[in-house]
Each structure stands twice: as C-alpha cells, then as structure tokens.
Design a protein around this motif. Structure first.
Motif, short mmCIF file in Angstrom:
data_model
loop_
_atom_site.label_atom_id
_atom_site.label_comp_id
_atom_site.label_asym_id
_atom_site.label_seq_id
_atom_site.Cartn_x
_atom_site.Cartn_y
_atom_site.Cartn_z
N GLY B 185 0.82 -1.22 0.00
CA GLY B 185 0.00 0.00 0.00
C GLY B 185 0.84 1.25 0.00
N ARG B 186 2.03 1.15 0.57
CA ARG B 186 2.93 2.31 0.57
C ARG B 186 3.58 2.50 -0.79
NH1 ARG B 186 6.38 2.61 6.13
NH2 ARG B 186 4.66 3.10 7.50
N PHE B 187 4.03 1.37 -1.37
CA PHE B 187 4.81 1.47 -2.61
C PHE B 187 3.97 1.49 -3.88
CE2 PHE B 187 8.03 -0.06 0.35
CZ PHE B 187 9.09 0.78 0.03
N VAL B 322 5.79 13.90 -9.68
CA VAL B 322 5.14 12.61 -9.42
C VAL B 322 5.92 11.85 -8.34
CG1 VAL B 322 4.58 10.37 -10.44
CG2 VAL B 322 4.10 12.44 -11.72
N VAL B 323 7.26 11.85 -8.45
CA VAL B 323 8.10 11.16 -7.47
C VAL B 323 7.90 11.79 -6.09
CG1 VAL B 323 10.50 10.76 -6.75
CG2 VAL B 323 9.82 10.33 -9.10
N PHE B 324 7.92 13.13 -6.07
CA PHE B 324 7.77 13.83 -4.79
C PHE B 324 6.44 13.47 -4.13
CE2 PHE B 324 5.89 17.45 -2.56
CZ PHE B 324 6.78 17.55 -1.49
N LEU B 325 5.35 13.55 -4.89
CA LEU B 325 4.04 13.26 -4.32
C LEU B 325 3.94 11.81 -3.87
CD1 LEU B 325 1.74 15.21 -6.81
CD2 LEU B 325 2.30 15.84 -4.47
N GLY B 326 4.51 10.92 -4.69
CA GLY B 326 4.49 9.49 -4.35
C GLY B 326 5.27 9.20 -3.08
N VAL B 327 6.45 9.79 -2.96
CA VAL B 327 7.29 9.56 -1.79
C VAL B 327 6.63 10.18 -0.55
CG1 VAL B 327 9.52 10.15 -0.72
CG2 VAL B 327 9.44 9.34 -3.07
N PHE B 328 6.04 11.36 -0.74
CA PHE B 328 5.35 12.03 0.37
C PHE B 328 4.23 11.14 0.90
CE2 PHE B 328 1.78 14.78 1.71
CZ PHE B 328 2.37 15.36 2.82
N LEU B 350 -3.24 7.88 -1.00
CA LEU B 350 -3.67 7.50 0.34
C LEU B 350 -4.85 6.53 0.30
CD1 LEU B 350 -3.32 10.89 2.23
CD2 LEU B 350 -1.81 8.91 2.27
N ALA B 351 -5.77 6.77 -0.64
CA ALA B 351 -6.92 5.86 -0.76
C ALA B 351 -6.45 4.45 -1.10
CB ALA B 351 -7.87 6.38 -1.84
N LEU B 352 -5.45 4.35 -1.98
CA LEU B 352 -4.93 3.04 -2.35
C LEU B 352 -4.17 2.42 -1.18
CD1 LEU B 352 -3.64 3.52 -6.02
CD2 LEU B 352 -5.62 2.25 -5.25
N ARG B 353 -3.45 3.27 -0.46
CA ARG B 353 -2.68 2.78 0.68
C ARG B 353 -3.61 2.13 1.70
NH1 ARG B 353 1.72 6.46 4.01
NH2 ARG B 353 1.83 5.13 5.83
#
Lengths: 253, 396
Positions: B185-187, B322-328, B350-353
């Motif tokens: 869910g994080r990755f 995209v990387v920044f938002l994903g890592v955040f 977050l919904a997917l996480r």
C-alpha cells in the motif's frame, strides 16, 4: 467553387531582441473566385501570404475578417464540411513513414469517410497514375522526397474532392513525374473540379493555369488569365510581370 | 467519438509498425523484472548462505582467557585469529576479520568475585558479515551470561527466577496478507504513478511534438475529422499507453516477486490475499482518472512544443513532481492527516494505501475518485480548448 471576400489575417510575433510584440498583416483584403473546371495559379515570393491564404481556404485557419466559401460552406462555420469536399496538399506535409502507401491510404480513407476497400482501390489507381504502384506495399521509411510527395498527392485526392488545393505540388519531383502531376491537374479540370495551385515555377503557371493571381505583402495583384496579364503589363513572360510587381511593391512601401 | 477512435487506431497501428518500441513497451518488462529480482534473490541467498556457513573471524585480546575459551568452544560460529598486523580498525575495514574483542585483563578475577568486567567490541557496522558476527557474539554471551547469573544466585541461595521477573511472548495480530498489503500500500501508488507517467511520456511526445517535427500533423488536420476529435484521439492513445505500461510492469513485478524473489508458500498466500477482485477493481477504477490527468498534462505540453526536445524538456520535470508526491504519500503518519484527502493526486495514493492496508474507507475513496475525475475532466476541457487554437497547432 471557392470564394474569398475581403479576407484579412494577421499574426502577432515576438521580437526577441527588443522584447516587443509585432503585428504582421499576412493577408490584407484578398478577394477572388475560382470556378469549377478552372485552375487558378497563386504566385508570390516567400512570406507573401500564399500559404496563409491556402490554409484559410482549406479551413485550417480562420480569417480575422472577411468570408471564405468552399463548396458552398463557410470555412469558419463548417470547417469539417469544407475539408471533406477538398483535397489539400502542402510542402509542409510529411507522410507516416512507418506505413506502406497502401496502409496509409486505407487509413486516410477512413478519416475521410471512404470505406476501406474503395479507399484502397482509388489509392492504388492514383499510385498507378503517379508511377508508384510497385511501391504500394513498401514501408515509406526509405522513400525519396519525390516518392513521398507522390503518396501525399494520392492521399489528398483519395476521397475524390471537388476542390483541390495544391501548395507547391511539383517540389522534389523529377521532370517526368512533375509532368504526370500537371497532367493530373488537367484531368481534374476536365472533370470539373476547382483547383488552386501555388508555385514558383512560372512556365508551369503559363502552361496550365486559366487565371493567375500574384500576392505581394498580403495583397492580390493581377487576378487575370496569364495571357491578359502579359498583355496588360507588356511583358513577354510571367517572370517579368513578377519582377515589375515586386518593384512596384517595394516602391509603394 | 468515431474520429477520436480512428486517431487512436492510427497511433496504435503506427506503434505496431515499430518493432523496437513494441519490444521495449510490451516484452521488456517481462524480461527485465524477472532478471532483476532473480539476480537480487540469488545474490541475497548466496550472501545469506555464506554468512550462515562461514565462521566469523574474531581476534580476542583476553589475558585471563574467560572469553577466548567460550568462543573457542563454538568453532562452528567463531574462528579465533591472530592479531593482524597494523591498525586493528583498518584490518576490520579491510575485512581481514569481522570482530575484535578486548576483554579486561582481570576478567576471571572479577568473575570469581561476582563483580562486573568490561568487554569492548570493535566491528564494522557497514559490513553485513561483521553484523552477523556481533549477533552471534551477543547470542553466545546471552546464554553464558544467564548461566553466570544463575550461578551467582545459587551461591546467594536465591531463586533462579530472580533474574527473570517476566517471560515475554509475542503474538502477531497481522496475517501475512496484511503485512504484505501494508508494505504494498505504501509502494504501489508510487509505482503506479511513476509507471503511468513515464510509460505514456515518450508515446505522448511522439504523437504530439513528434507529429509536428515530422510534418504529419497538418495532414491529419486537413481531413474532415474535427480538431477536438484529433486531440481526444491522441489523449486516448497516451492514456492507454500509460495504463498498459503500469499494468504490465506491475504484473511482471508481481510475478517476479512471487515466483522468483520468494516463491515460498507464504508469499503466494500473501499475493492471493491482496489480489482479490475488489481491491484490484478499485485500484484500476481510480487509475483511470489519474491516468487521464497525467495524459492531459503530457498532451498539453507536447502539442504546444515546437519539437520533441522542447516537449521532453517540458514534460520531464513532471516526473520529479510525481516522485515527490508518491514519496510524500509513502511517509509514515501521512495516512492519519485527514486534510490530505482533499489534496489531488496525494488523496489517490492515500486511498490506495488504505485499500491495501485493510483500512479502506469508502468516503475517502469516493472523495479522491470524484476529485480526480473532476480534475481530469477539467484538464481535458482546458487542453482541447487550448489545442484548438491555431497558435498551438501551427507553432513550428
């Protein structure tokens, strides 16, 4: 039928040195009419406004003022109908080199609402006329510029258009193929199509055009049959007329 | 819509003619990930086996012999070596040995007097073998320490339980599915976003600025197809390529991890637990507007550019965003910040996480979905408006 009435078009360009914007009047009040069964030759130096005029006739650009009717449709109100009844070819146009001519023509047939089998039949007939039938199933990646131009001509005529607009149709073609294209234009005239051709090749204009218009600085000069134009200007060739108008235009400026 | 489908068909047909790109887009993911994960797993297993079977080389400075005897008796785990020449720390860094023990000279005497003696261990925390050696030492010492304490308590006549006031038993509340789901869910949102964006990027550039560069766009515009249909067709193609790239890459990754990386029963069980129709369906559903959002951005940048280099320069910085938002969105605690449900893109992550962590909330999912659909719709409207303008299409 093509009708232009007091058409104007200007562009705004940025001067990177002075960082100011400049307005360029590309077309200034052009009016002309081309009837079915007529070939109209549009002449003019580079940057005179020929391509812009042809693009507006093709419904690719909207005029700022004035009106353009093609096949009875206003180009601003019905650009799709205009493009549907018109075949447009420009030197700026490339071909999709990953395809073979047959594949490309089938695809463009679909774009122009022609069923694939008819598109293929018509396309192959045109390729045959342009002496390219043997290359119908060869990927266009290795084609010469002349061969690509022939495919573009076939693409433009695929849907049997009533109006044909050819911007520099013989560019990149050898003498024999250029003659084939001119013969094709003559056939189109006989078939009653409305044809506008833009070119730099003066003998070609004298040879096939019924009427000639010369554009300088966005204005149309001498909209008349080539012979009348030569007589009125007391010139022996259209080149002479061209130089006279260029001198007048520079004097006027 | 027929025109848009025709344009998309043209794009796919064109793609199908380029075998190299087809290989890179559709075949390479199925070769790359198994190769990467397979190699990583093999190297990891080899390293682990080496560390497990090889005795740790230890130098012991122990005049009284208390520790040296203890380690020498466990030859399976410890290989006592002579003092290396030169600096001891450098010798450890050079991997000539894994540990160095300096035991207090009066250790035996202290032990007899029931006093404390000091042992200093030098190791290299950056080396896995050194870490393993320390772990082995701690295990060996813990057992020995316990017997020394019990002996001391016996002398005092006290119960052996005195040194052990409690016995801790740990039970895992999470099953394998939840553990894997939380990690995934994080990755996963990050991977999905980055793969969708990068997967559609090159195709987007080829279909927009590339058409301008090859002078083919004008031939499309000269057909009877309405201009907005041409734009929508290109959007559809870019979107499809992004989604296909993300799905293929994830599928290949999943297969690689399950069969090559782990291949154990528990990893298959974990995969089965998260790969249920609802989880996959909701993931795919929210990918659609997110993919459209990215595709619109690529289309907008691509078609306004004069050539592919200019388009690439405009589209590439998007990767960093995209990387920044994903890592955040991966960071711990971020899923507890309620206001982030209203931040576009982040709320999808977050919904997917939460979906994968078995903490799924319909409300949060619907907010993220609705917002992303709205955003994608707005972007489509803006891009068709902007791209309909002559100056965008004739910018050469």
């Amino acid at each position: 039928m093509i009708m232009l009435n007091e058409v104007h078009k200007s562009f705004t360009v940025k001067d990177r040195k002075t960082r100011t914007t400049k307005r360029i009047d590309a077309v200034r009040g052009i009016s002309l009419t081309v009837k079915p069964g007529e070939i109209y030759g549009l002449l003019g130096p580079n940057g005179a406004g020929k391509s812009t005029t042809l693009r507006m006739i093709a419904g690719l650009m909207d005029p700022d003022a004035g009106q353009i009717d093609v096949c009875g449709f206003d180009t601003r109100k019905n650009p799709e109908s205009v493009r549907g009844c018109m075949g447009y070819l420009s030197t700026d146009m490339g071909v999709y080199t990953r395809f073979t001519p047959r594949e490309l023509l089938r695809l463009f047939g679909e774009f122009q609402d022609v069923d694939p089998s008819t598109a293929e039949r018509r396309g192959l007939h045109l390729l045959d006329k342009l002496q390219l039938a043997d290359f119908a199933d060869v990927k266009m990646e290795g084609f010469s510029s002349g061969q690509k131009q022939k495919v573009s001509i076939a693409r433009a005529l695929l849907h049997d258009p009533k109006v044909v607009i050819f911007d520099e149709p013989t560019t990149g073609l050898d003498v024999l193929t250029a003659k084939t294209v001119l013969d094709l234009l003559r056939i189109m005239r006989e078939e009653g199509r409305t044809v506008i051709v833009s070119t730099h090749v003066m003998p070609m204009v004298e040879d096939i055009c019924d009427r000639v218009g010369i554009i300088f600085d966005g204005k149309l000069h001498g909209d008349a049959p080539p012979r009348d134009l030569l007589q009125s200007r007391r010139a022996k060739t259209l080149d002479e007329v061209f130089f006279q108008l260029a001198a007048e235009s520079e004097g006027g400026n | 819509m027929r025109g848009a489908l025709l344009i998309a068909k043209k794009e796919f047909l064109e793609l199908s003619k380029d075998k190299k790109t087809m290989f890179l887009a559709f075949v390479l993911p199925f070769l790359l990930y198994p190769a990467i994960f397979g190699m990583m797993a093999k190297m990891g297993r080899r390293d682990e086996a080496q560390n497990r079977n090889k005795a740790s080389r230890v130098f012991v400075s122990d005049p009284s012999g208390v520790m040296a005897g203890l380690l020498a008796s466990d030859a399976k785990h410890f290989d006592l070596v002579q003092k290396p020449e030169g600096d001891l720390k450098q010798a450890i860094r050079d991997q000539k040995l894994e540990l160095a023990l300096d035991v207090e000279p009066k250790a035996a005497e202290s032990l007899q007097k029931h006093e404390t003696f000091a042992v200093t261990v030098t190791m290299d925390e950056s080396e896995r073998a050194s870490e393993v050696a320390l772990k082995r030492l701690k295990t060996a010492l813990a057992t020995q320490e316990k017997s020394w304490v019990q002996a001391r308590l016996q002398v005092l006549g006290a119960s052996a339980q005195l040194a052990e006031p409690l016995k801790l038993t740990v039970k895992n509340a999470a099953d394998v599915g939840l553990e894997v789901g939380k990690a995934l869910g994080r990755f996963l949102p990050y991977l999905l976003m980055i793969m969708m964006y990068t997967g559609s990027m090159q195709h987007g550039i080829y279909a927009t600025a590339g058409e301008k560069e090859r002078h083919t766009l004008l031939s499309l515009m000269a057909t009877r197809l309405p201009r907005n249909q041409i734009i929508l067709g290109k959007l559809l193609y870019i979107f499809c390529m992004g989604v296909i790239a993300a799905l293929l890459n994830l599928l290949s990754m999943g297969i690689s991890v399950a069969f090559i990386g782990g291949g154990t029963g528990s990893s298959m069980q974990a995969l089965a637990a998260i790969a249920n129709p609802m989880t996959l369906g909701l993931t795919f559903l929210i990918m659609v507007p997110l993919g459209l959002f990215f595709s619109n951005f690529i289309l907008l940048m691509g078609i306004q550019a004069r050539n592919t280099i200019e388009a690439g320069s405009a589209i590439t910085p998007g990767i960093f965003l995209v990387v920044f938002l994903g890592v955040f969105a991966m960071a711990p605690g971020v899923d507890k910040m309620a206001f982030l449900s209203y931040v576009p893109v982040v709320n999808v992550c977050l919904a997917l996480r939460k979906l994968f962590s078995q903490q799924f909330s319909w409300i949060e999912y619907l907010i993220a979905f609705t917002m992303t659909v709205g955003l994608a719709g707005l972007m489509t409207l803006v891009s068709t408006r902007i791209l309909n303008q002559e100056k965008a299409l004739f910018k050469m």
